[in-house]
Scaffold this active site. Structure first.
Site, PDB file in Angstrom:
ATOM      1  CD  GLU A   1      -2.279 -15.575   6.134  1.00  0.00           C
ATOM      2  OE1 GLU A   1      -2.316 -15.034   6.115  1.00  0.00           O
ATOM      3  OE2 GLU A   1      -3.926 -14.865   5.775  1.00  0.00           O
TER       4      GLU A   1
ATOM      5  CB  CYS B   1     -10.545 -19.708   2.481  1.00  0.00           C
ATOM      6  SG  CYS B   1      -9.659 -19.317   1.613  1.00  0.00           S
TER       7      CYS B   1
ATOM      8  CB  CYS C   1       1.941 -15.764  -4.845  1.00  0.00           C
ATOM      9  SG  CYS C   1       1.296 -15.846  -6.565  1.00  0.00           S
TER      10      CYS C   1
ATOM     11  CB  CYS D   1      -2.013  -9.993  -8.522  1.00  0.00           C
ATOM     12  SG  CYS D   1      -2.021 -11.156  -9.012  1.00  0.00           S
TER      13      CYS D   1
ATOM     14  CB  CYS E   1      -2.303  -9.828  -4.494  1.00  0.00           C
ATOM     15  SG  CYS E   1      -2.150 -11.713  -3.156  1.00  0.00           S
TER      16      CYS E   1
ATOM     17  CD  GLU F   1      -1.995 -19.895  -9.688  1.00  0.00           C
ATOM     18  OE1 GLU F   1      -3.238 -18.133 -10.027  1.00  0.00           O
ATOM     19  OE2 GLU F   1      -3.228 -20.533 -10.674  1.00  0.00           O
TER      20      GLU F   1
ATOM     21  CB  SER G   1      -7.931 -13.720 -10.460  1.00  0.00           C
ATOM     22  OG  SER G   1      -8.633 -14.223  -9.370  1.00  0.00           O
ATOM     23  CG  LEU G   2     -11.976 -11.423 -15.980  1.00  0.00           C
ATOM     24  CD1 LEU G   2     -11.124 -12.535 -17.420  1.00  0.00           C
ATOM     25  CD2 LEU G   2     -13.233 -11.371 -16.641  1.00  0.00           C
ATOM     26  CG  HIS G   3      -9.180  -9.434 -10.543  1.00  0.00           C
ATOM     27  ND1 HIS G   3     -10.357  -9.640  -9.721  1.00  0.00           N
ATOM     28  CD2 HIS G   3      -7.991 -10.144  -9.349  1.00  0.00           C
ATOM     29  CE1 HIS G   3      -9.661 -10.896  -9.276  1.00  0.00           C
ATOM     30  NE2 HIS G   3      -8.462 -11.289  -9.082  1.00  0.00           N
TER      31      HIS G   3
ATOM     32  CG  ASN H   1     -10.427  -7.357   1.757  1.00  0.00           C
ATOM     33  OD1 ASN H   1     -10.905  -6.129   2.987  1.00  0.00           O
ATOM     34  ND2 ASN H   1     -10.679  -8.419   2.125  1.00  0.00           N
TER      35      ASN H   1
ATOM     36  CB  CYS I   1      -4.865 -14.509   0.223  1.00  0.00           C
ATOM     37  SG  CYS I   1      -5.023 -14.009  -1.207  1.00  0.00           S
TER      38      CYS I   1
HETATM   39  N1  SAH Z   1      -4.040 -17.625  -6.376  1.00  0.00           N
HETATM   40  C1  SAH Z   1      -4.852 -17.425  -7.090  1.00  0.00           C
HETATM   41  C2  SAH Z   1      -5.717 -17.877  -5.840  1.00  0.00           C
HETATM   42  C3  SAH Z   1      -5.912 -16.799  -4.311  1.00  0.00           C
HETATM   43  S1  SAH Z   1      -5.973 -15.161  -4.442  1.00  0.00           S
HETATM   44  C4  SAH Z   1      -5.630 -16.094  -7.559  1.00  0.00           C
HETATM   45  O1  SAH Z   1      -5.120 -15.177  -7.822  1.00  0.00           O
HETATM   46  O2  SAH Z   1      -7.120 -16.525  -7.724  1.00  0.00           O
HETATM   47  C5  SAH Z   1      -7.800 -15.653  -4.132  1.00  0.00           C
HETATM   48  C6  SAH Z   1      -9.287 -14.371  -4.655  1.00  0.00           C
HETATM   49  O3  SAH Z   1      -8.572 -13.473  -4.125  1.00  0.00           O
HETATM   50  C7  SAH Z   1      -7.620 -13.823  -5.985  1.00  0.00           C
HETATM   51  O4  SAH Z   1      -8.929 -13.326  -7.135  1.00  0.00           O
HETATM   52  C8  SAH Z   1      -7.599 -12.680  -6.004  1.00  0.00           C
HETATM   53  O5  SAH Z   1      -7.330 -11.789  -6.362  1.00  0.00           O
HETATM   54  C9  SAH Z   1      -8.498 -12.233  -4.411  1.00  0.00           C
HETATM   55  N2  SAH Z   1      -7.970 -11.430  -3.966  1.00  0.00           N
HETATM   56  C10 SAH Z   1      -5.997 -10.694  -3.605  1.00  0.00           C
HETATM   57  N3  SAH Z   1      -5.980  -9.822  -3.024  1.00  0.00           N
HETATM   58  C11 SAH Z   1      -7.535  -9.373  -2.541  1.00  0.00           C
HETATM   59  C12 SAH Z   1      -7.924  -8.647  -1.907  1.00  0.00           C
HETATM   60  N4  SAH Z   1      -7.155  -7.168  -1.261  1.00  0.00           N
HETATM   61  N5  SAH Z   1      -8.946  -7.663  -1.775  1.00  0.00           N
HETATM   62  C13 SAH Z   1      -9.749  -8.426  -2.098  1.00  0.00           C
HETATM   63  N6  SAH Z   1      -8.907  -9.792  -2.992  1.00  0.00           N
HETATM   64  C14 SAH Z   1      -8.241 -10.249  -2.953  1.00  0.00           C
HETATM   65 FE1  SF4 Z   2      -0.950 -14.864  -6.154  1.00  0.00          FE
HETATM   66 FE2  SF4 Z   2      -3.602 -14.342  -6.674  1.00  0.00          FE
HETATM   67 FE3  SF4 Z   2      -2.481 -12.898  -4.829  1.00  0.00          FE
HETATM   68 FE4  SF4 Z   2      -2.140 -13.470  -7.765  1.00  0.00          FE
HETATM   69  S1  SF4 Z   2      -4.145 -12.894  -6.212  1.00  0.00           S
HETATM   70  S2  SF4 Z   2      -0.498 -12.310  -6.224  1.00  0.00           S
HETATM   71  S3  SF4 Z   2      -1.877 -15.456  -8.269  1.00  0.00           S
HETATM   72  S4  SF4 Z   2      -2.351 -15.353  -4.024  1.00  0.00           S
END
Ligand code: SAH
Ligand code: SF4
Length: 351
Positions: A87, A108, A115, A119, A122, A163, A217-219, A293, A337
């Site tokens: 997507e 985007c 992936c 995480c 995700c 990623e 992506s620190l989180h 989200n 994503c």
């Molecule tokens: N893999 C990379 C880039 C793709 S994800 C990464 O993790 O940085 C892009 C961003 O969307 C990341 O910061 C990820 O943590 C965030 N993300 C993933 N799922 C999400 C969700 N359900 N709600 C909000 N942000 C989310």
């Molecule tokens: Fe992969 Fe980024 Fe999703 Fe983590 S947040 S699973 S690195 S796409």
């Protein structure tokens, strides 16, 4: 399956005896006109098109579904030549101050099918990694989304599925094509790569010559919190990640962004806000707060608006270089994503 022409950088196209000016016409059709069909390239001789079409594919993917409308966030679900789904999300934004308004279009982009990082919050990683995208499949998303948008795309964020730093061999040549004035001609300052924190790859990326932007992506503000939702933290703990960021900044003289999604009861207490600010100040980084989200089938929730505001306020009080709170656009169309693909593959068993 035929090889994909867009997997080869256009500077290196060698199509048998085809003369240079014909290659230039071909480049013009693809990159300037967004035409990915041999049959439509009317100023190339028919015999040549027929010959080349037996050796090369141009179209990397087909549009399977669109969600959203033209003046809002639009999400495209693409079907790759081998049937896998990915997507891209097109996000219009109106910007400007003092009455001067301009509209910008951000895309985007995905870099992998699925992936491997896993995480826990995700949708993209739920089924693991299927495969890397090729250079042409990365560039193709932009070409085809530009056709749909019917206008130029100003910004690219590599925040779709996958990623990006785990697919540098395909991504770096794609960046070359995107940056080149003869390719997509998008300036490096308008490109942002987001990573879950592959520390050694951050250092590798610092050597790439263009001034692209980096988001982390620190989180989580400490190892314990981050580990709860990001298994990658075990491999590259926070201190190692922060040191890699310092190296990147030193090398590039470029500000980075720390992304922080807010998940209820996981990383939304004010101690985390303080730690986040401390890391941001150490790196002189910007902070981007993103309320989570929801993903179908996962337990995680977005905190209440009051909780989000309190976290935001606490971060602001620490006076980092810059903080933004991104109230997710396209929340209603599963813009985070991997979510549209997740739904589609559940319905039809494709992945
Ligand atoms: N893999 C990379 C880039 C793709 S994800 C990464 O993790 O940085 C892009 C961003 O969307 C990341 O910061 C990820 O943590 C965030 N993300 C993933 N799922 C999400 C969700 N359900 N709600 C909000 N942000 C989310
Ligand atoms: Fe992969 Fe980024 Fe999703 Fe983590 S947040 S699973 S690195 S796409």
């Amino acid at each position: 399956m035929l090889p994909l022409l867009l997997d080869q950088p256009f500077e290196k196209w060698k199509l048998g005896q085809v003369p240079q000016y014909r290659l230039e016409q071909l480049r013009h059709w693809i990159f300037d006109q967004g035409c990915c069909e041999w049959k439509d390239m009317s100023n190339l001789p028919k015999s040549l098109r027929e010959e080349l079409s037996k050796e090369w594919d141009i179209l990397p993917m087909e549009l399977l579904r669109v969600q959203g409308s033209a003046d809002t966030t639009r999400k495209f679900l693409w079907k790759l030549r081998d049937g896998h789904l990915i997507e891209s999300v097109l996000i219009p934004a109106t910007e400007g101050t003092r009455g001067i308004r301009s509209s910008r279009m951000t895309l985007c982009v995905s870099t992998q099918v699925g992936c491997a990082i896993g995480c826990k919050f995700c949708a993209s990683g739920l089924d693991g990694l299927k495969r890397n995208l090729s250079t042409g499949e990365i560039v193709g998303q932009i070409l085809l989304a530009r056709n749909q948008a019917k206008r130029r795309i100003d910004n690219l964020v590599f925040m779709g599925m996958g990623e990006p730093l785990a697919n540098l061999p395909a991504l770096l040549p794609a960046l070359d094509q995107i940056l080149s004035p003869k390719g997509l001609g998008i300036g490096a300052r308008h490109l942002t790569l987001s990573t879950s924190g592959l520390a050694p790859k951050i250092i590798e990326l610092a050597k790439y010559p263009a001034q692209i932007r980096l988001a982390i992506s620190l989180h989580g503000g400490d190892d314990e919190t981050r580990q709860k939702i990001m298994p990658i933290n075990q491999k590259f703990p926070l201190e190692q990640l922060l040191q890699a960021c310092e190296k990147f900044i030193q090398e590039r003289k470029k500000m980075i962004t720390l992304e922080y999604i807010l998940i209820e009861g996981v990383n939304d207490d004010l101690t985390q806000a303080e730690l986040l600010v401390a890391h941001a100040k150490r790196l002189r980084a910007k902070i981007n707060l993103i309320p989570y989200n929801r993903v179908d089938g996962l337990e995680w929730k977005r905190p209440s608006v009051e909780k989000i505001r309190a976290f935001h306020r606490k971060v602001e009080q620490g006076k980092p270089a810059r903080v933004t709170l991104r109230m997710e656009k396209g929340h209603d169309i599963d813009a985070a994503c991997g979510q549209l693909r997740l739904r589609e593959s559940k319905n039809s068993n494709i992945s």
